[in-house]
Design a protein around this motif. Structure first.
Motif, PDB file in Angstrom:
ATOM      1  N   THR A  95       0.831  -1.205   0.000  1.00 40.90           N
ATOM      2  CA  THR A  95       0.000   0.000   0.000  1.00 40.90           C
ATOM      3  C   THR A  95       0.865   1.255   0.000  1.00 40.90           C
ATOM      4  N   HIS A  99       0.049   2.930  -3.611  1.00 40.36           N
ATOM      5  CA  HIS A  99      -0.979   3.968  -3.586  1.00 40.36           C
ATOM      6  C   HIS A  99      -0.509   5.273  -4.217  1.00 40.36           C
ATOM      7  N   GLY A 102      -1.190   5.300  -7.781  1.00 38.15           N
ATOM      8  CA  GLY A 102      -2.582   5.158  -8.187  1.00 38.15           C
ATOM      9  C   GLY A 102      -3.058   3.723  -8.278  1.00 38.15           C
ATOM     10  N   ALA A 104      -4.644   0.425  -6.620  1.00 46.23           N
ATOM     11  CA  ALA A 104      -5.436  -0.044  -5.484  1.00 46.23           C
ATOM     12  C   ALA A 104      -4.884  -1.379  -5.004  1.00 46.23           C
ATOM     13  N   VAL A 105      -4.649  -1.504  -3.706  1.00 42.96           N
ATOM     14  CA  VAL A 105      -4.160  -2.743  -3.114  1.00 42.96           C
ATOM     15  C   VAL A 105      -5.302  -3.391  -2.339  1.00 42.96           C
TER      16      VAL A 105
END
Length: 267
Positions: A95, A99, A102, A104-105
């Motif tokens: 993360t 993040h 851009g 998403a985890v």
């Protein structure tokens, strides 16, 4: 594993194993082993090849991203990029890395079903997945989409595994067979367009490198601890100091599979 070799064997055994037993093994970054272990790299250059595919994708999924290090290094990500990971320390690490790019985890248990809609991605990638859920990969791929993965091959680093565990049965040594991966991919409705296997020389230059590796790659010697294997570690330390690096062989295979544009058609 790097090639900037440093001699740690002038340090005492206890110091080497204590250091390797205390250092963090979070994420999938092996830079701590620089100068302490070497590993030949597969000729296909997974990170570079994966990055080229990412640059052309519209929506991509990286399964079992680890700490996100490989995906974070991709120069050009697609408009939509998602990564999954099951181990909480790696979820946090990924993360932090992804993040800002851009990406998403998604915290996922690494078992079916994948938490995504049918046909959501035109590219799915995975580097060294523990398990490949072929039916789920086929489901989340859009028609014409591609799965691209580098995986651990059969009997990888088994010289080290068998040093600690003794001879392994054929069904264990023969696991992670690329031929089996082909059959499973095809059974899921995918067309395998590339499949390559390579055997690569790996050297452990000091006992600390062995301890760190077995702590990080936990499935090699399940339940490994310094305390339980101290006698074997001590003997191996003496062997390395007397005879030189402990040599093993890593196996890797590359598999690329495509989802047909329509059932029963591949183009």
């Amino acid at each position: 594993m790097g090639r900037n070799i440093r001699n740690h064997n002038n340090r005492p055994f206890e110091e080497l194993i204590d250091e390797a037993a205390s250092v963090s093994v979070d994420g999938w970054d092996f830079s701590w082993l620089d100068g302490r272990a070497t590993e030949e790299r597969p000729s296909w250059g997974y990170a570079r090849s994966m990055a080229g595919r990412m640059a052309k994708a519209t929506a991509a999924l990286d399964i079992q991203t680890g700490g996100g290090e490989v995906l974070a290094a991709v120069p050009q990500l697609p408009p939509l990029a998602v990564a999954t990971e099951g181990w909480p320390p790696n979820v946090a690490r990924a993360t932090g890395l992804l993040h800002p790019r851009g990406v998403a985890v998604v915290a996922d248990e690494d078992k079916p079903p994948l938490p995504f809609a049918d046909g959501a991605f035109d590219l799915v990638v995975s580097r060294h997945p523990v398990t490949t859920w072929w039916s789920e990969i086929a489901r989340v791929l859009s028609p014409g989409g591609t799965y691209f993965s580098q995986q651990v091959g059969p009997a990888s680093v088994f010289e080290l595994v068998e040093y600690f565990l003794g001879p392994q049965p054929p069904e264990v040594r023969g696991g992670r067979d690329p031929g089996k991966a082909r059959k499973e991919a095809e059974s899921a409705g995918l067309e395998v367009v590339d499949l390559r296997l390579e055997k690569l020389r790996t050297e452990f230059l000091d006992i600390g490198a062995v301890v760190y590796f077995l702590r990080k790659v936990i499935w090699m010697v399940p339940g490994f601890t310094v305390e339980e294997y101290r006698d074997r570690l001590k003997a191996l330390d003496e062997q390395i100091r007397t005879e030189g690096p402990f040599v093993a062989h890593t196996t890797r295979f590359l598999i690329e599979a495509r989802k047909p544009l329509r059932p029963g058609r591949t183009s």
